[in-house]
Design a protein around this motif. Structure first.
Motif, PDB file in Angstrom:
ATOM      1  N   LYS A 144      71.699 -21.935  10.979  1.00 35.54           N
ATOM      2  CA  LYS A 144      72.522 -23.084  11.384  1.00 35.54           C
ATOM      3  C   LYS A 144      73.433 -22.766  12.569  1.00 35.54           C
ATOM      4  CE  LYS A 144      72.965 -25.902   7.194  1.00 35.54           C
ATOM      5  NZ  LYS A 144      73.876 -26.297   6.083  1.00 35.54           N
ATOM      6  N   THR A 145      73.677 -21.494  12.821  1.00 36.71           N
ATOM      7  CA  THR A 145      74.527 -21.118  13.958  1.00 36.71           C
ATOM      8  C   THR A 145      73.829 -21.374  15.288  1.00 36.71           C
ATOM      9  OG1 THR A 145      73.713 -18.831  14.038  1.00 36.71           O
ATOM     10  CG2 THR A 145      75.578 -19.281  12.565  1.00 36.71           C
ATOM     11  N   ASN A 146      72.504 -21.574  15.248  1.00 39.61           N
ATOM     12  CA  ASN A 146      71.688 -21.746  16.460  1.00 39.61           C
ATOM     13  C   ASN A 146      71.791 -20.555  17.408  1.00 39.61           C
ATOM     14  OD1 ASN A 146      70.616 -24.347  15.840  1.00 39.61           O
ATOM     15  ND2 ASN A 146      72.592 -25.252  16.362  1.00 39.61           N
ATOM     16  N   GLU A 147      72.055 -19.389  16.824  1.00 39.26           N
ATOM     17  CA  GLU A 147      72.103 -18.140  17.595  1.00 39.26           C
ATOM     18  C   GLU A 147      70.929 -17.218  17.274  1.00 39.26           C
ATOM     19  OE1 GLU A 147      75.853 -16.477  16.474  1.00 39.26           O
ATOM     20  OE2 GLU A 147      76.965 -17.595  17.995  1.00 39.26           O
ATOM     21  N   ILE A 148      70.092 -17.616  16.314  1.00 34.02           N
ATOM     22  CA  ILE A 148      69.036 -16.732  15.811  1.00 34.02           C
ATOM     23  C   ILE A 148      67.748 -16.923  16.618  1.00 34.02           C
ATOM     24  CG2 ILE A 148      67.694 -16.037  13.804  1.00 34.02           C
ATOM     25  CD1 ILE A 148      70.752 -15.519  13.619  1.00 34.02           C
ATOM     26  N   ALA A 149      67.306 -15.856  17.253  1.00 33.21           N
ATOM     27  CA  ALA A 149      66.048 -15.885  18.017  1.00 33.21           C
ATOM     28  C   ALA A 149      64.843 -15.795  17.096  1.00 33.21           C
ATOM     29  CB  ALA A 149      66.022 -14.726  19.012  1.00 33.21           C
ATOM     30  N   GLY A 150      64.940 -14.951  16.068  1.00 31.51           N
ATOM     31  CA  GLY A 150      63.803 -14.749  15.183  1.00 31.51           C
ATOM     32  C   GLY A 150      64.214 -14.222  13.832  1.00 31.51           C
ATOM     33  N   VAL A 151      63.318 -14.428  12.876  1.00 33.11           N
ATOM     34  CA  VAL A 151      63.476 -13.908  11.516  1.00 33.11           C
ATOM     35  C   VAL A 151      62.283 -13.003  11.259  1.00 33.11           C
ATOM     36  CG1 VAL A 151      63.607 -14.484   9.070  1.00 33.11           C
ATOM     37  CG2 VAL A 151      64.706 -15.970  10.771  1.00 33.11           C
ATOM     38  N   ILE A 152      62.540 -11.723  10.943  1.00 35.44           N
ATOM     39  CA  ILE A 152      61.458 -10.766  10.727  1.00 35.44           C
ATOM     40  C   ILE A 152      61.393 -10.392   9.254  1.00 35.44           C
ATOM     41  CG2 ILE A 152      62.908  -8.762  11.373  1.00 35.44           C
ATOM     42  CD1 ILE A 152      60.279  -7.536  12.575  1.00 35.44           C
ATOM     43  N   ILE A 153      60.183 -10.525   8.691  1.00 36.46           N
ATOM     44  CA  ILE A 153      59.959 -10.312   7.266  1.00 36.46           C
ATOM     45  C   ILE A 153      58.687  -9.486   7.092  1.00 36.46           C
ATOM     46  CG2 ILE A 153      59.670 -11.425   5.015  1.00 36.46           C
ATOM     47  CD1 ILE A 153      60.621 -14.053   6.306  1.00 36.46           C
ATOM     48  N   GLU A 154      58.718  -8.488   6.236  1.00 32.58           N
ATOM     49  CA  GLU A 154      57.500  -7.763   5.883  1.00 32.58           C
ATOM     50  C   GLU A 154      56.658  -8.619   4.933  1.00 32.58           C
ATOM     51  OE1 GLU A 154      58.067  -3.234   5.153  1.00 32.58           O
ATOM     52  OE2 GLU A 154      60.051  -4.148   4.914  1.00 32.58           O
ATOM     53  N   GLY A 155      55.339  -8.621   5.155  1.00 34.06           N
ATOM     54  CA  GLY A 155      54.443  -9.348   4.254  1.00 34.06           C
ATOM     55  C   GLY A 155      54.631  -8.908   2.819  1.00 34.06           C
ATOM     56  N   ILE A 156      54.776  -7.621   2.600  1.00 35.18           N
ATOM     57  CA  ILE A 156      55.243  -7.006   1.362  1.00 35.18           C
ATOM     58  C   ILE A 156      56.122  -5.849   1.795  1.00 35.18           C
ATOM     59  CG2 ILE A 156      54.631  -5.740  -0.745  1.00 35.18           C
ATOM     60  CD1 ILE A 156      51.896  -7.138  -0.652  1.00 35.18           C
ATOM     61  N   GLN A 157      57.320  -5.751   1.283  1.00 36.23           N
ATOM     62  CA  GLN A 157      58.190  -4.641   1.667  1.00 36.23           C
ATOM     63  C   GLN A 157      57.578  -3.328   1.189  1.00 36.23           C
ATOM     64  OE1 GLN A 157      62.191  -5.463   0.220  1.00 36.23           O
ATOM     65  NE2 GLN A 157      62.714  -6.419   2.173  1.00 36.23           N
ATOM     66  N   GLY A 158      57.384  -2.395   2.117  1.00 37.93           N
ATOM     67  CA  GLY A 158      56.718  -1.144   1.799  1.00 37.93           C
ATOM     68  C   GLY A 158      57.655  -0.022   1.433  1.00 37.93           C
ATOM     69  N   GLY A 160      60.709   0.023   1.197  1.00 36.94           N
ATOM     70  CA  GLY A 160      61.748  -0.427   0.279  1.00 36.94           C
ATOM     71  C   GLY A 160      61.348  -0.407  -1.185  1.00 36.94           C
ATOM     72  N   GLY A 161      60.056  -0.125  -1.479  1.00 41.14           N
ATOM     73  CA  GLY A 161      59.650   0.008  -2.873  1.00 41.14           C
ATOM     74  C   GLY A 161      58.568  -0.943  -3.347  1.00 41.14           C
ATOM     75  N   ILE A 162      57.819  -1.539  -2.431  1.00 37.77           N
ATOM     76  CA  ILE A 162      56.744  -2.497  -2.740  1.00 37.77           C
ATOM     77  C   ILE A 162      57.327  -3.735  -3.425  1.00 37.77           C
ATOM     78  CG2 ILE A 162      54.439  -2.849  -3.675  1.00 37.77           C
ATOM     79  CD1 ILE A 162      54.562  -0.556  -1.667  1.00 37.77           C
ATOM     80  N   HIS A 163      57.951  -4.573  -2.619  1.00 36.65           N
ATOM     81  CA  HIS A 163      58.525  -5.826  -3.108  1.00 36.65           C
ATOM     82  C   HIS A 163      57.789  -6.994  -2.461  1.00 36.65           C
ATOM     83  CE1 HIS A 163      61.861  -3.895  -5.205  1.00 36.65           C
ATOM     84  NE2 HIS A 163      61.945  -3.078  -4.169  1.00 36.65           N
ATOM     85  N   VAL A 164      57.130  -7.793  -3.285  1.00 40.95           N
ATOM     86  CA  VAL A 164      56.409  -8.979  -2.816  1.00 40.95           C
ATOM     87  C   VAL A 164      57.419 -10.119  -2.662  1.00 40.95           C
ATOM     88  CG1 VAL A 164      54.564 -10.619  -3.346  1.00 40.95           C
ATOM     89  CG2 VAL A 164      54.350  -8.217  -4.051  1.00 40.95           C
ATOM     90  N   PRO A 165      57.377 -10.859  -1.553  1.00 41.22           N
ATOM     91  CA  PRO A 165      58.295 -11.996  -1.421  1.00 41.22           C
ATOM     92  C   PRO A 165      58.196 -12.944  -2.609  1.00 41.22           C
ATOM     93  CG  PRO A 165      57.157 -11.595   0.651  1.00 41.22           C
ATOM     94  CD  PRO A 165      56.504 -10.701  -0.364  1.00 41.22           C
ATOM     95  N   ALA A 166      59.331 -13.479  -3.024  1.00 47.23           N
ATOM     96  CA  ALA A 166      59.355 -14.416  -4.146  1.00 47.23           C
ATOM     97  C   ALA A 166      58.502 -15.642  -3.833  1.00 47.23           C
ATOM     98  CB  ALA A 166      60.791 -14.837  -4.439  1.00 47.23           C
ATOM     99  N   GLU A 167      57.955 -16.255  -4.874  1.00 53.14           N
ATOM    100  CA  GLU A 167      57.112 -17.436  -4.695  1.00 53.14           C
ATOM    101  C   GLU A 167      57.881 -18.525  -3.936  1.00 53.14           C
ATOM    102  OE1 GLU A 167      54.412 -20.562  -7.336  1.00 53.14           O
ATOM    103  OE2 GLU A 167      55.425 -18.874  -8.309  1.00 53.14           O
ATOM    104  N   GLY A 168      57.280 -19.021  -2.885  1.00 55.67           N
ATOM    105  CA  GLY A 168      57.878 -20.087  -2.099  1.00 55.67           C
ATOM    106  C   GLY A 168      58.799 -19.617  -0.993  1.00 55.67           C
ATOM    107  N   PHE A 169      59.178 -18.337  -1.009  1.00 53.04           N
ATOM    108  CA  PHE A 169      60.149 -17.854  -0.021  1.00 53.04           C
ATOM    109  C   PHE A 169      59.618 -17.943   1.407  1.00 53.04           C
ATOM    110  CE2 PHE A 169      61.722 -14.204   2.536  1.00 53.04           C
ATOM    111  CZ  PHE A 169      63.010 -14.676   2.748  1.00 53.04           C
ATOM    112  N   ARG A 291      54.599  -3.190  -9.340  1.00 48.56           N
ATOM    113  CA  ARG A 291      54.723  -4.244  -8.323  1.00 48.56           C
ATOM    114  C   ARG A 291      53.613  -4.093  -7.290  1.00 48.56           C
ATOM    115  NH1 ARG A 291      60.209  -2.375  -8.793  1.00 48.56           N
ATOM    116  NH2 ARG A 291      59.868  -1.028  -6.975  1.00 48.56           N
ATOM    117  N   GLY A 292      53.253  -5.219  -6.673  1.00 47.09           N
ATOM    118  CA  GLY A 292      52.331  -5.142  -5.547  1.00 47.09           C
ATOM    119  C   GLY A 292      51.186  -6.116  -5.636  1.00 47.09           C
TER     120      GLY A 292
END
Length: 353
Positions: A144-158, A160-169, A291-292
């Motif tokens: 909402k600040t309109n200052e964000i160029a991009g959002v970077i997300i791992e398909g599955i966090q590696g 960090g311990g193999i964390h799958v994004p929550a459903e719908g995230f 997890r995974g």
């Protein structure tokens, strides 16, 4: 694979998810050898036909035939260019990333990585905003600040311990990025190239990222990375550049990987064997959480895992990875069979007593 004493090892770590089609695959060796016998390297000041061939093959196999491909040498470099491109396109400075995420060790990539130990004073910047994983409320607050160029997300966090994004995230994150004019960057460096049982882990959803970064399994050990760019984004000449990226040998290695993956149905194998292995592991009473997806598996224990991994390696000759003090990471080549999975399951049963 065997050591100098002839002892055979089962590799369930794949050199940190790099070995995708197995060690010393004959087609891979032939592709590289044939290329080296012709020409190994020349700069991008001349046209390299294999780059076009690779872009077309990757587009076909991955399901992104209309995306552009910029070739680099590593995952960190792919992310560095993705972050820079997002800033170029939007004219904005800030990037949102997530807790427990890892994106590389170069300047911008390490700034958006959630590990203060890796961030040198020169990398410190207020332009990197790191928020809790899966938190859509905080994500929208930043956007909402309109200052964000991009959002970077791992398909599955590696790491960090193999964390799958929550459903719908991922779906909601995509909607928010479009709403507020930020680019969605999917870091598929570890989770891509079939590892999750889909070519890209985000393909378990309907998401179509603006930018996708790849490396690791892309070259099966040869240093290569890439940035897939949505067709509506038009980089101008000179915006992105590289000396070694997309060289003849890198393209040969990458083409060999895609050909092997396609011919031997390794994405499907990762899905099938991975599901089998995960279901079996979930019945182990000594494991706190499994997890995974596919052959990207994290086993979290209530205890530290050094002794478990030591016994698996020294007694059973099985390589495994680690995330923190309590999580074993399994990132085997995509060629893993159920029979080999059973060897590991039997060894782990014995090791846990």
């Amino acid at each position: 694979m065997s050591d100098e004493n002839g002892i055979k090892y089962l590799d369930l770590y794949g050199g940190h998810a790099v070995i995708s089609v197995g060690h010393s695959h004959p087609h891979y060796i032939k592709r590289l050898t044939n290329q080296l016998n012709q020409i190994g390297f020349y700069s991008n000041s001349v046209q390299v036909p294999q780059q076009k061939e690779l872009a077309e093959k990757l587009g076909q196999v991955s399901g992104y035939p209309d995306y552009q491909l910029f070739l680099v040498n590593s995952g960190a470099e792919a992310n560095e260019n993705a972050l820079k491109l997002a800033s170029f396109v939007t004219g904005r400075k800030k990037i949102v990333s997530f807790k427990k995420g890892f994106h590389g060790r170069t300047s911008a990539a390490v700034a958006v990585t959630d590990n203060p130990k890796l961030v040198a004073p020169i990398n410190e910047t207020s332009n990197a905003v790191i928020i809790p994983f899966n938190n859509l409320e905080l994500l929208e607050e930043q956007l909402k600040t309109n200052e964000i160029a991009g959002v970077i997300i791992e398909g599955i966090q590696g790491i960090g311990g193999i964390h799958v994004p929550a459903e719908g995230f991922l779906v909601q994150a995509e909607k928010l990025c479009k709403q507020y004019g930020a680019l969605l960057i999917l870091d598929e460096i570890q989770s891509g190239y079939g590892r999750s049982g889909k070519f890209f882990a985000h393909q378990y959803t309907t998401v179509k990222p603006d930018l996708i970064t790849v490396a690791k399994g892309m070259g099966n050990g040869f240093p290569v990375g890439g940035l897939l760019i949505a067709p509506e984004i038009k980089p101008w000449y000179g915006m992105l550049g590289t000396t070694f990226g997309g060289n003849y040998l890198a393209c040969a290695a990458s083409l060999a990987v895609l050909e092997i993956m396609e011919n031997e149905k390794l994405v499907e194998n990762a899905a099938e064997v991975g599901e089998y292995l995960i279901n079996k592991l979930k019945s182990f009473s000594g494991i706190k959480e499994v997890r995974g997806l596919g052959l990207m598996i994290g086993l979290e224990f209530d205890q530290q895992i050094n002794d478990i991994r030591h016994v698996l390696l020294k007694k059973h000759h099985i390589f495994t990875g680690v995330s923190g003090a309590n999580t074993i990471r399994l990132l085997s080549p995509l060629t893993l069979t159920k029979e080999q999975a059973n060897v590991f399951l039997e060894a782990l049963t014995e090791t846990l007593g």
